[in-house]
Write an enzyme that holds these catalytic residues in place. Structure first.
Site, short mmCIF file in Angstrom:
data_model
loop_
_atom_site.label_atom_id
_atom_site.label_comp_id
_atom_site.label_asym_id
_atom_site.label_seq_id
_atom_site.Cartn_x
_atom_site.Cartn_y
_atom_site.Cartn_z
N HIS B 203 0.84 -1.20 0.00
CA HIS B 203 0.00 0.00 0.00
C HIS B 203 0.88 1.25 0.00
O HIS B 203 1.96 1.26 0.57
CB HIS B 203 -0.93 -0.01 1.22
CG HIS B 203 -1.93 -1.12 1.15
ND1 HIS B 203 -2.66 -1.54 2.22
CD2 HIS B 203 -2.30 -1.91 0.11
CE1 HIS B 203 -3.45 -2.54 1.85
NE2 HIS B 203 -3.24 -2.79 0.58
N ASN B 325 -10.31 -5.97 -5.57
CA ASN B 325 -10.60 -7.23 -4.87
C ASN B 325 -12.07 -7.23 -4.46
O ASN B 325 -12.41 -6.79 -3.36
CB ASN B 325 -9.76 -7.37 -3.58
CG ASN B 325 -8.32 -7.73 -3.83
OD1 ASN B 325 -7.92 -7.99 -4.96
ND2 ASN B 325 -7.54 -7.76 -2.79
N HIS B 399 -4.33 -5.10 -12.67
CA HIS B 399 -4.43 -4.18 -11.53
C HIS B 399 -3.08 -3.58 -11.16
O HIS B 399 -3.04 -2.62 -10.39
CB HIS B 399 -5.07 -4.85 -10.34
CG HIS B 399 -4.16 -5.69 -9.49
ND1 HIS B 399 -3.37 -6.70 -10.00
CD2 HIS B 399 -3.93 -5.69 -8.16
CE1 HIS B 399 -2.70 -7.26 -9.03
NE2 HIS B 399 -3.00 -6.67 -7.90
N ALA B 401 1.56 -4.25 -11.34
CA ALA B 401 2.69 -4.96 -11.94
C ALA B 401 2.63 -6.45 -11.61
O ALA B 401 2.91 -7.30 -12.45
CB ALA B 401 4.00 -4.35 -11.44
N LYS B 475 5.37 5.02 2.02
CA LYS B 475 5.07 3.60 2.21
C LYS B 475 4.78 3.37 3.69
O LYS B 475 5.35 4.03 4.55
CB LYS B 475 6.26 2.74 1.81
CG LYS B 475 6.65 2.81 0.36
CD LYS B 475 5.69 2.09 -0.55
CE LYS B 475 5.81 0.58 -0.44
NZ LYS B 475 4.90 -0.10 -1.40
#
Lengths: 139, 476
Positions: B203, B325, B399, B401, B475
């Protein structure tokens, strides 16, 4: 080493594996492997105790339920655990986990664990008499 | 994976003929090189999904497919409730409604660049990210129920963003048919302090520069201009969604046995859509979707407020918010007939083509923005849903890589600090609270996103509109 843990590879996520002289010890080592995904267990002080219990009708489901219960406790209490005492009797697990609230600068937590999966799930006795408990967790 | 295991229908469409208990074929959209890099288990998992009751047409996989558990990541499958079709918690995944939202600043990158260090520091300070972070809200029971029912609209009522933005969110910001009563007390307690948090792992919050346009008319409709700055947020339904997945995976293992469903893999645990367990899961999953939509709505507003501390008067206009998802009941056409199927997308983005009624009027002619996240060191893409995508894989696209290296391997190969320094040398500022987490997310552990996007476009699943590169990335 009779009691030990390790991580194993999965393309998107990661596996946790514990060995012990007893099934309960293997479950405790697997919990330590789970913690070690997030932070170094050596820097997590075991100063607060939390009781947990779960049950299942077979050992593999019990392992998933045990790790799921720990993941939930870590999330709700915002804690990390570094010491575990586990008892298993007739499909019921009772445990105490010791740890402390997450302290990001000190613990340097790498990743949240989202859940325990049924992937690469195995609980059983090895030829050398030790117990093995393992599964892949979603991170 | 050896492409010889598949039948080549075109350069980007490969079929796995039904065998064993497979009810439908597997269809993999990818080029030959991507297929060679894929794990063999992607095919096994596509085949496993094809064995489930009520599956319609095919078990699909997108160009970024990689091994998951049960369903492959990048898997798409539709189920017909009237034909005994099933819903699977594993087919949605642990991070229910994980997705991407992108907002446009209309600011030139040259205006941002001199203050990028300050901006990155400010975003890290203002956006709760990483393990142990807590959000700006503490939800009591009533508020939690309202959030689970109303999604992003609830967040707007709480002062996060505007009602106008809801038009720019998949499903207009609310998943209908949410049933908070089907969400366990544990799941609710995991979320009490997690609203407005980014999470960790893959995320991120990224400041990006639009560097290339592939389709000028579509880019104009989306408001994209070369040299301007965008902000993308990638996260999901946080602890609540993880717990819903945990609770229902367990319940569905038992349900599948009770309903006589033979599972090639326990992770394919499922229940008939029309069963009590199936309906309970759908109610809980839709509530978790609302949680994710509300979470991203709050996060964007936190970013907007931080942004204005540095750049007065600048607005961040939401381009779109789309999840990857989910399981959704969607109106489709099959053999010329209107039908409605439950479409699972696990690591796959919905990609409605032009004219779809779910799209706001100003985007209807263009098709739905499809937001493809790269890694913190590579491009991200904005694509658009195509008309032909509806007939290819139920209007779905890739969605991101997709990982090619495990986290354990990545953390052995790279040091977080070195990854950060290397990206800084390339003009990309990384801010994180965990260097170890950073190593696990090193760009080298992912597939080539340019190739994934090219294959997605070549397969007609979505068309390329714009490419963006990272300037700064927070991150967890």
């Amino acid at each position: 080493m009779m009691d030990a843990w390790e991580h194993f590879s999965h393309p998107a996520d990661v596996g946790v594996r514990g060995w012990g002289l007893t099934k309960a010890a293997a479950f405790a080592q697997c919990a330590l492997a789970l913690t070690a995904l997030i932070a170094d267990p050596a820097v997590i002080a075991p100063r607060l105790a939390v009781s947990l219990a779960c049950e299942a009708d077979h050992d593999e489901a019990l392992l998933v339920n045990w790790l799921s219960a720990l993941i939930c406790e870590m999330s709700v209490r915002n804690m990390l655990f570094s010491r575990f005492e586990v008892e298993i009797n007739d499909g019921r697990l009772n445990a105490t986990a010791w740890g402390e609230p997450v302290d990001p600068p000190r613990h340097q937590p790498a990743v949240e664990v989202k859940g325990a999966t049924y992937h690469a799930l195995r609980v059983g006795r090895l030829d050398d008499g030790r117990w093995l408990a393992q599964c892949v967790v979603d991170v | 994976m050896d492409p010889a295991r598949l039948i080549r229908k075109s350069t980007t469409e490969w079929w796995l003929e039904p065998h064993g208990a497979m009810r439908v074929p597997g269809v993999l959209f990818a080029d030959e090189e991507l297929i060679r890099e894929m794990d063999d288990q992607v095919l096994d998992q596509m085949a496993g999904v094809a064995c489930l009751p009520g599956i319609v047409q095919a078990s699909f996989a997108m160009p970024d497919a990689h091994r998951g558990y049960g369903f492959p990541i990048g898997g798409v499958a539709a189920f017909d409730a009237d034909a005994g079709g099933v819903v699977s918690a594993g087919g949605v995944g642990f991070d229910i409604s994980c997705g991407v939202r992108t907002a446009l600043t209309k600011q030139p990158a040259d205006e941002i660049r001199p203050r990028l260090e300050r901006l990155a520091d400010l975003l890290l300070a203002r956006i709760p990210a990483g393990v142990g972070s807590r959000g700006p809200l503490r939800l009591g029971h009533g508020e939690l129920e309202a959030m689970l029912t109303d999604g992003a609209a609830w967040a707007v009522r709480c002062g996060y963003g505007t009602a106008r933005e809801l038009e720019r969110i998949e499903g207009r910001g609310v998943a209908a048919d949410a049933d908070p009563a089907q969400v366990s007390p544990q799941a609710k307690s995991r979320q009490a302090e997690e609203m407005g948090t980014l999470g960790s792992g893959n995320h991120y919050l990224e400041v990006q520069e639009i560097v290339e346009l592939y389709d000028a008319p579509l880019a104009a409709l989306y408001g994209l201009r070369v040299g301007e700055v965008a902000v993308s947020i990638h996260c999901g339904s946080r602890g609540l969604g993880h717990q819903v997945a945990t609770d229902y995976s367990r319940r569905m293992v038992a349900a599948a046995a009770r309903h006589g469903i033979a599972l090639p893999d326990r992770e394919l645990a499922c229940a008939p859509i029309c069963s009590e367990e199936g309906q309970a899961y759908l109610g809980a999953m839709n509530a978790a979707i609302n949680c994710a939509l509300a979470n991203r709505q709050i996060l964007l507003e936190l970013v907007r407020r931080a942004w204005r501390e540095l750049f007065r008067g600048v607005d961040l206009e939401l381009l779109y918010d789309v999840s990857h998802n989910t399981c959704r009941l969607e109106d489709v056409t099959l053999d010329g007939q209107p039908r409605a199927f439950y479409i699972h997308r696990k690591g796959a983005t919905r990609a409605f083509g032009p004219g779809h009624p779910d799209l706001p009027p100003e985007l209807r002619a263009a098709g739905q923005p499809v937001l493809i996240g790269g890694t913190m060191g590579t491009s991200s893409y904005i694509m658009a849903g195509t008309a032909e995508s509806a007939g290819r894989a139920w209007s779905s696209a890739c969605h991101g890589a997709g990982r090619t290296m495990s986290r354990t391997q990545a953390s052995r190969q790279w040091q977080g600090r070195a990854v950060m320094d290397d990206l800084a040398r390339h003009g990309i500022l990384i801010r994180t609270r965990s260097f170890r987490g950073l190593a696990e997310e090193a760009p080298g552990s992912y597939k080539d996103v340019d190739r994934v996007v090219a294959a997605t476009a070549a397969a007609g699943l979505a068309r390329k509109v714009a490419r963006l590169v990272p300037l700064a990335c927070v991150k967890g």
